[in-house]
Motif scaffolding. Sequence first.
Motif, short mmCIF file in Angstrom:
data_model
loop_
_atom_site.label_atom_id
_atom_site.label_comp_id
_atom_site.label_asym_id
_atom_site.label_seq_id
_atom_site.Cartn_x
_atom_site.Cartn_y
_atom_site.Cartn_z
N LEU A 145 19.01 10.59 -2.75
CA LEU A 145 18.38 9.74 -3.75
C LEU A 145 16.92 9.46 -3.43
O LEU A 145 16.16 9.06 -4.32
N GLY A 146 16.52 9.67 -2.19
CA GLY A 146 15.12 9.47 -1.81
C GLY A 146 14.26 10.70 -2.02
O GLY A 146 13.04 10.61 -2.13
N GLY A 147 14.88 11.88 -2.11
CA GLY A 147 14.14 13.12 -2.31
C GLY A 147 13.30 13.16 -3.58
O GLY A 147 12.11 13.53 -3.53
N PRO A 148 13.85 12.77 -4.73
CA PRO A 148 13.03 12.77 -5.94
C PRO A 148 11.84 11.81 -5.85
O PRO A 148 10.75 12.11 -6.35
N TYR A 149 12.02 10.68 -5.19
CA TYR A 149 10.92 9.74 -5.00
C TYR A 149 9.84 10.36 -4.10
O TYR A 149 8.65 10.20 -4.36
N ALA A 150 10.26 11.08 -3.07
CA ALA A 150 9.30 11.74 -2.20
C ALA A 150 8.50 12.79 -2.97
O ALA A 150 7.29 12.93 -2.79
N MET A 151 9.15 13.52 -3.87
CA MET A 151 8.45 14.50 -4.68
C MET A 151 7.49 13.82 -5.65
O MET A 151 6.36 14.27 -5.85
N LEU A 152 7.92 12.70 -6.21
CA LEU A 152 7.08 11.94 -7.15
C LEU A 152 5.80 11.45 -6.48
O LEU A 152 4.72 11.54 -7.06
N GLY A 190 4.44 12.67 -3.76
CA GLY A 190 3.74 13.71 -3.01
C GLY A 190 3.95 13.60 -1.51
O GLY A 190 3.13 14.09 -0.73
N ALA A 191 5.04 12.99 -1.09
CA ALA A 191 5.31 12.80 0.33
C ALA A 191 6.02 13.99 0.96
O ALA A 191 6.31 13.97 2.14
N ASN A 192 6.31 15.00 0.15
CA ASN A 192 6.98 16.19 0.69
C ASN A 192 6.02 16.99 1.55
O ASN A 192 4.81 16.98 1.33
N LEU A 215 -5.91 15.89 -15.48
CA LEU A 215 -4.91 14.94 -14.96
C LEU A 215 -5.29 14.60 -13.53
O LEU A 215 -5.91 15.39 -12.82
N PRO A 216 -4.91 13.40 -13.07
CA PRO A 216 -5.23 13.06 -11.68
C PRO A 216 -4.55 14.01 -10.72
O PRO A 216 -3.45 14.49 -10.98
N GLU A 217 -5.21 14.27 -9.61
CA GLU A 217 -4.66 15.15 -8.59
C GLU A 217 -3.42 14.51 -7.98
O GLU A 217 -3.39 13.30 -7.75
N PRO A 218 -2.40 15.32 -7.73
CA PRO A 218 -1.19 14.75 -7.12
C PRO A 218 -1.50 14.20 -5.74
O PRO A 218 -2.36 14.72 -5.02
N LYS A 219 -0.79 13.13 -5.37
CA LYS A 219 -0.98 12.52 -4.04
C LYS A 219 -0.46 13.49 -2.99
O LYS A 219 0.58 14.08 -3.15
N THR A 220 -1.19 13.62 -1.92
CA THR A 220 -0.76 14.49 -0.82
C THR A 220 -0.78 13.74 0.49
O THR A 220 -1.36 12.73 0.64
#
Length: 180
Positions: free
Chosen positions: A50-57, A59-61, A175-180
């Motif tokens: 359940l935390g994986g989709p949040y990490a993708m959202l 940009g924490a992957n 669009l804003p750059e994804p968080k990395t």
Amino acid sequence: MNRRIGLVVMYGIFVLMAILLWSSISKTFFLPTIWTLEMAQFAMVAYYMLGGPYAMLTGANVRMDLFYGNWSLRRKATIDVITVLFLLFYLGVLLYGALGSTAYSLGYWGDAPIAFFTGLITGAEEVGRLEQSSTAWRPVIWPIKVIMICGLFLMLLQALSEMVKDIARALGQDLPEPKT
């Protein structure tokens, strides 16, 4: 939806820590409990799935930035559109397998898990003998498998969302750059 679920699930690490702490205390001072190891595994699966989709959202992957880090935003988006197609295929296969595994854990022995779940909703099918773990504690397995299905479905939705954003960026949308 993934943001809200992720913000709640991130506190699951404390649940896992409490289970492991109780396991240590009970083994040291009391009789060891038989449920702590398996419950810790279930908590970790829920936390991860359940935390994986949040990490993708957010940009924490983790990403290999050997070449990718120096590319333009448009080129990154173009490559991401291609690679997310592989991710979508992989998540689709995992989701189908999770549906089959969950149907099995609910007592379905056939080879059409989607029809089984449709039948559960319409009343044409019913739950059979519930699968239990082979450990001494013997919990039923279907709840954690349902959590896995939910996590995979949310990850699939997040991957689709990221693909749409990447297509827009590749086509030149600002669009804003994804968080990395």
